[in-house]
Design a protein around this motif. Structure first.
Motif, PDB file in Angstrom:
ATOM      1  N   VAL A 199       0.843  -1.195   0.000  1.00 25.70           N
ATOM      2  CA  VAL A 199       0.000   0.000   0.000  1.00 25.70           C
ATOM      3  C   VAL A 199       0.881   1.249   0.000  1.00 25.70           C
ATOM      4  O   VAL A 199       1.754   1.395   0.859  1.00 25.70           O
ATOM      5  N   MET A 200       0.644   2.120  -0.951  1.00 27.13           N
ATOM      6  CA  MET A 200       1.384   3.371  -1.070  1.00 27.13           C
ATOM      7  C   MET A 200       0.501   4.490  -0.524  1.00 27.13           C
ATOM      8  O   MET A 200      -0.467   4.893  -1.180  1.00 27.13           O
ATOM      9  N   PRO A 201       0.794   4.997   0.657  1.00 23.57           N
ATOM     10  CA  PRO A 201      -0.161   5.870   1.346  1.00 23.57           C
ATOM     11  C   PRO A 201      -0.242   7.293   0.818  1.00 23.57           C
ATOM     12  O   PRO A 201      -1.211   7.987   1.112  1.00 23.57           O
ATOM     13  N   ASP A 202       0.746   7.744   0.042  1.00 27.62           N
ATOM     14  CA  ASP A 202       0.806   9.169  -0.275  1.00 27.62           C
ATOM     15  C   ASP A 202       0.722   9.488  -1.758  1.00 27.62           C
ATOM     16  O   ASP A 202       1.108  10.585  -2.160  1.00 27.62           O
ATOM     17  N   VAL A 203       0.224   8.575  -2.576  1.00 27.44           N
ATOM     18  CA  VAL A 203       0.210   8.840  -4.008  1.00 27.44           C
ATOM     19  C   VAL A 203      -1.224   8.938  -4.525  1.00 27.44           C
ATOM     20  O   VAL A 203      -2.163   8.412  -3.917  1.00 27.44           O
ATOM     21  N   LEU A 204      -1.384   9.604  -5.663  1.00 26.83           N
ATOM     22  CA  LEU A 204      -2.710   9.812  -6.236  1.00 26.83           C
ATOM     23  C   LEU A 204      -3.239   8.560  -6.922  1.00 26.83           C
ATOM     24  O   LEU A 204      -4.411   8.239  -6.817  1.00 26.83           O
ATOM     25  N   TYR A 205      -2.391   7.900  -7.672  1.00 24.90           N
ATOM     26  CA  TYR A 205      -2.831   6.681  -8.350  1.00 24.90           C
ATOM     27  C   TYR A 205      -1.634   5.837  -8.735  1.00 24.90           C
ATOM     28  O   TYR A 205      -0.505   6.319  -8.780  1.00 24.90           O
ATOM     29  N   ILE A 206      -1.901   4.568  -9.013  1.00 24.47           N
ATOM     30  CA  ILE A 206      -0.860   3.624  -9.412  1.00 24.47           C
ATOM     31  C   ILE A 206      -1.368   2.818 -10.603  1.00 24.47           C
ATOM     32  O   ILE A 206      -2.483   2.279 -10.577  1.00 24.47           O
ATOM     33  N   ASP A 207      -0.544   2.743 -11.635  1.00 22.12           N
ATOM     34  CA  ASP A 207      -0.854   1.966 -12.830  1.00 22.12           C
ATOM     35  C   ASP A 207       0.066   0.755 -12.865  1.00 22.12           C
ATOM     36  O   ASP A 207       1.261   0.884 -13.130  1.00 22.12           O
ATOM     37  N   ASN A 208      -0.478  -0.416 -12.568  1.00 19.69           N
ATOM     38  CA  ASN A 208       0.289  -1.658 -12.631  1.00 19.69           C
ATOM     39  C   ASN A 208       0.167  -2.352 -13.986  1.00 19.69           C
ATOM     40  O   ASN A 208       0.537  -3.510 -14.125  1.00 19.69           O
ATOM     41  N   GLY A 209      -0.360  -1.638 -14.956  1.00 17.99           N
ATOM     42  CA  GLY A 209      -0.549  -2.225 -16.276  1.00 17.99           C
ATOM     43  C   GLY A 209      -1.980  -2.659 -16.492  1.00 17.99           C
ATOM     44  O   GLY A 209      -2.774  -1.964 -17.111  1.00 17.99           O
ATOM     45  N   SER A 210      -2.342  -3.821 -15.948  1.00 18.51           N
ATOM     46  CA  SER A 210      -3.709  -4.318 -16.102  1.00 18.51           C
ATOM     47  C   SER A 210      -4.549  -4.124 -14.849  1.00 18.51           C
ATOM     48  O   SER A 210      -5.747  -4.416 -14.852  1.00 18.51           O
ATOM     49  N   VAL A 211      -3.941  -3.619 -13.774  1.00 16.88           N
ATOM     50  CA  VAL A 211      -4.663  -3.306 -12.542  1.00 16.88           C
ATOM     51  C   VAL A 211      -4.258  -1.907 -12.105  1.00 16.88           C
ATOM     52  O   VAL A 211      -3.069  -1.623 -11.934  1.00 16.88           O
ATOM     53  N   LEU A 212      -5.250  -1.035 -11.937  1.00 18.02           N
ATOM     54  CA  LEU A 212      -4.986   0.372 -11.622  1.00 18.02           C
ATOM     55  C   LEU A 212      -5.814   0.781 -10.413  1.00 18.02           C
ATOM     56  O   LEU A 212      -6.989   0.387 -10.285  1.00 18.02           O
ATOM     57  N   THR A 213      -5.222   1.577  -9.534  1.00 27.90           N
ATOM     58  CA  THR A 213      -5.929   2.034  -8.339  1.00 27.90           C
ATOM     59  C   THR A 213      -5.691   3.522  -8.144  1.00 27.90           C
ATOM     60  O   THR A 213      -4.646   4.051  -8.515  1.00 27.90           O
ATOM     61  N   SER A 214      -6.677   4.199  -7.540  1.00 33.44           N
ATOM     62  CA  SER A 214      -6.520   5.628  -7.262  1.00 33.44           C
ATOM     63  C   SER A 214      -6.857   5.917  -5.817  1.00 33.44           C
ATOM     64  O   SER A 214      -7.489   5.108  -5.131  1.00 33.44           O
ATOM     65  N   ALA A 215      -6.444   7.081  -5.370  1.00 35.44           N
ATOM     66  CA  ALA A 215      -6.676   7.506  -3.993  1.00 35.44           C
ATOM     67  C   ALA A 215      -8.106   8.027  -3.845  1.00 35.44           C
ATOM     68  O   ALA A 215      -9.052   7.420  -4.345  1.00 35.44           O
ATOM     69  N   GLY A 216      -8.274   9.168  -3.179  1.00 38.87           N
ATOM     70  CA  GLY A 216      -9.595   9.714  -2.919  1.00 38.87           C
ATOM     71  C   GLY A 216     -10.375  10.017  -4.184  1.00 38.87           C
ATOM     72  O   GLY A 216      -9.883   9.901  -5.307  1.00 38.87           O
ATOM     73  N   SER A 217     -11.613  10.438  -3.993  1.00 40.96           N
ATOM     74  CA  SER A 217     -12.560  10.573  -5.097  1.00 40.96           C
ATOM     75  C   SER A 217     -12.009  11.368  -6.267  1.00 40.96           C
ATOM     76  O   SER A 217     -12.086  10.932  -7.424  1.00 40.96           O
ATOM     77  N   ALA A 218     -11.457  12.564  -6.008  1.00 43.36           N
ATOM     78  CA  ALA A 218     -10.966  13.405  -7.099  1.00 43.36           C
ATOM     79  C   ALA A 218      -9.779  12.781  -7.807  1.00 43.36           C
ATOM     80  O   ALA A 218      -9.552  13.045  -8.997  1.00 43.36           O
ATOM     81  N   ALA A 219      -9.024  11.928  -7.117  1.00 37.44           N
ATOM     82  CA  ALA A 219      -7.911  11.235  -7.764  1.00 37.44           C
ATOM     83  C   ALA A 219      -8.414  10.281  -8.839  1.00 37.44           C
ATOM     84  O   ALA A 219      -7.664   9.897  -9.737  1.00 37.44           O
ATOM     85  N   GLY A 220      -9.692   9.901  -8.750  1.00 36.90           N
ATOM     86  CA  GLY A 220     -10.289   9.099  -9.801  1.00 36.90           C
ATOM     87  C   GLY A 220     -10.320   9.835 -11.125  1.00 36.90           C
ATOM     88  O   GLY A 220     -10.222   9.217 -12.198  1.00 36.90           O
TER      89      GLY A 220
END
Length: 344
Positions: free
Chosen positions: A158-179
């Motif tokens: 878990v990366m606590p201080d970033v807006l989003y992470i692109d792992n290629g085929s799996v992507l995650t974002s932080a809070g709502s606006a980071a979406g």
């Protein structure tokens, strides 16, 4: 001296192997996050041509669903829609302590195994985590949930201080606006800078925030007095990226002592002047790789890296690819603004 700018249209038959985006809906749907997904991927955009995203909404439960704010909605179908999706988006989850249905986890794993991309916004990461798709990968979520996510799923980094992470085929974002940031990143990845800029203009948001940017900063909106001194500095640096800058020279520009300047710069941006400049130079480098025919040496000079070797070093460290490989991936963009090295 001004750049000679040409407009050039390049058509490609299929920008994506599968442009169908399917958003999940559920009882207790996060309305804002769902709205972000619809706004970016679900609106008709005739200016983008015939190869733009197609969009559908899959309900994980039958019947009419309730969303936050008293909104009720019907959907296009059930989990069977995931079988045809190229991209699946989880727009939040109804509660970080709410169980994820096993049939949803299985549908996501099946879709991912056949090549679908899976993306989450904010608390939607708990759905991806429950499915096991994030095991061994980095992930981002809202800073309020990072500790719980890490404790519950220790196999995830878990990366606590970033807006989003692109792992290629799996992507995650932080809070709502980071979406919004992650969605624009995906548009940029799929269709290029011009398309991402066009969508951002309609949203009236910045076209690109680097995923590694901090989720929050000590003082996101500077007080008026400091804003008068720092805002002109940001404008100046954007124009003069190619120049050399030191803490001392920037402090003089703002009328502060070096120590005060560093403290207030960090409070306003969440980073150091050197890191801020590096991110701006890399962002400008990506733009020029996509929209220009300039050589790597010319780009390095224009953005302030000095040499192609330095540019390549920082570019690979940031994006895990080379400038040449990055440029090659965008040579078939639908529309490119070509900046040449000719001058008039």
């Amino acid at each position: 001296m001004t750049d000679n700018v040409k407009i050039m249209t390049i058509v490609r038959d299929s920008p994506l192997q599968n442009p169908l985006v399917v958003a999940l809906a559920y009882d207790g749907l996060c309305t804002f996050e769902f709205g972000v997904v619809v706004e970016v991927f679900g609106l008709p955009r005739p200016e983008m041509g015939d190869n733009w995203y197609r969009f559908a909404v899959a309900g994980i439960e039958p019947g009419e669903l309730r969303a936050t704010g008293g909104i009720r909605l019907t959907v296009d179908g059930g989990l069977s829609l995931l079988e045809d999706a190229g991209t699946i988006i989880v727009p939040g989850w109804r509660g970080v302590d709410e169980p994820v249905p096993p049939q949803l986890c299985e549908a996501l794993r099946t879709a991912h195994s056949r090549g679908a991309r899976i993306m989450s916004i904010c608390s939607g990461v708990f759905v991806l985590a429950a499915s096991g798709l994030l095991d061994g990968l980095q992930a981002s979520t809202h800073w309020r949930y990072t500790e719980k996510l890490q404790q519950r799923y220790p196999a995830i980094q878990v990366m606590p201080d970033v807006l989003y992470i692109d792992n290629g085929s799996v992507l995650t974002s932080a809070g709502s606006a980071a979406g919004i940031d992650l969605s624009l990143h995906l548009v940029r990845r799929d269709y290029g800078q011009a398309a991402a800029n066009s969508v951002a203009r309609r949203l009236v948001v910045p076209p690109h925030r680097v995923g590694g940017q901090a989720q929050f900063i000590e003082q996101p909106i500077p007080v008026a007095y400091e804003s008068k001194r720092l805002s002109p500095l940001f404008d100046y640096l954007q124009i003069h990226l190619a120049d050399e800058h030191s803490v001392e020279s920037l402090a003089v520009f703002t009328g502060m002592s070096p120590r005060t300047f560093l403290r207030r710069f960090a409070a306003t941006t969440g980073t150091t002047p050197a890191r801020w400049l590096l991110n701006m130079r890399l962002a400008r480098c990506r733009d020029l790789l996509e929209i220009s025919t300039l050589s790597i040496d010319e780009i390095a000079e224009r953005v302030g890296f000095g040499s192609a070797a330095t540019l390549r070093h920082h570019f690979r460290a940031k994006f895990s690819t080379t400038p040449a490989a990055y440029r090659k991936s965008f040579t078939s963009s639908n529309e490119k603004l070509i900046i040449t090295s000719e001058t008039t």
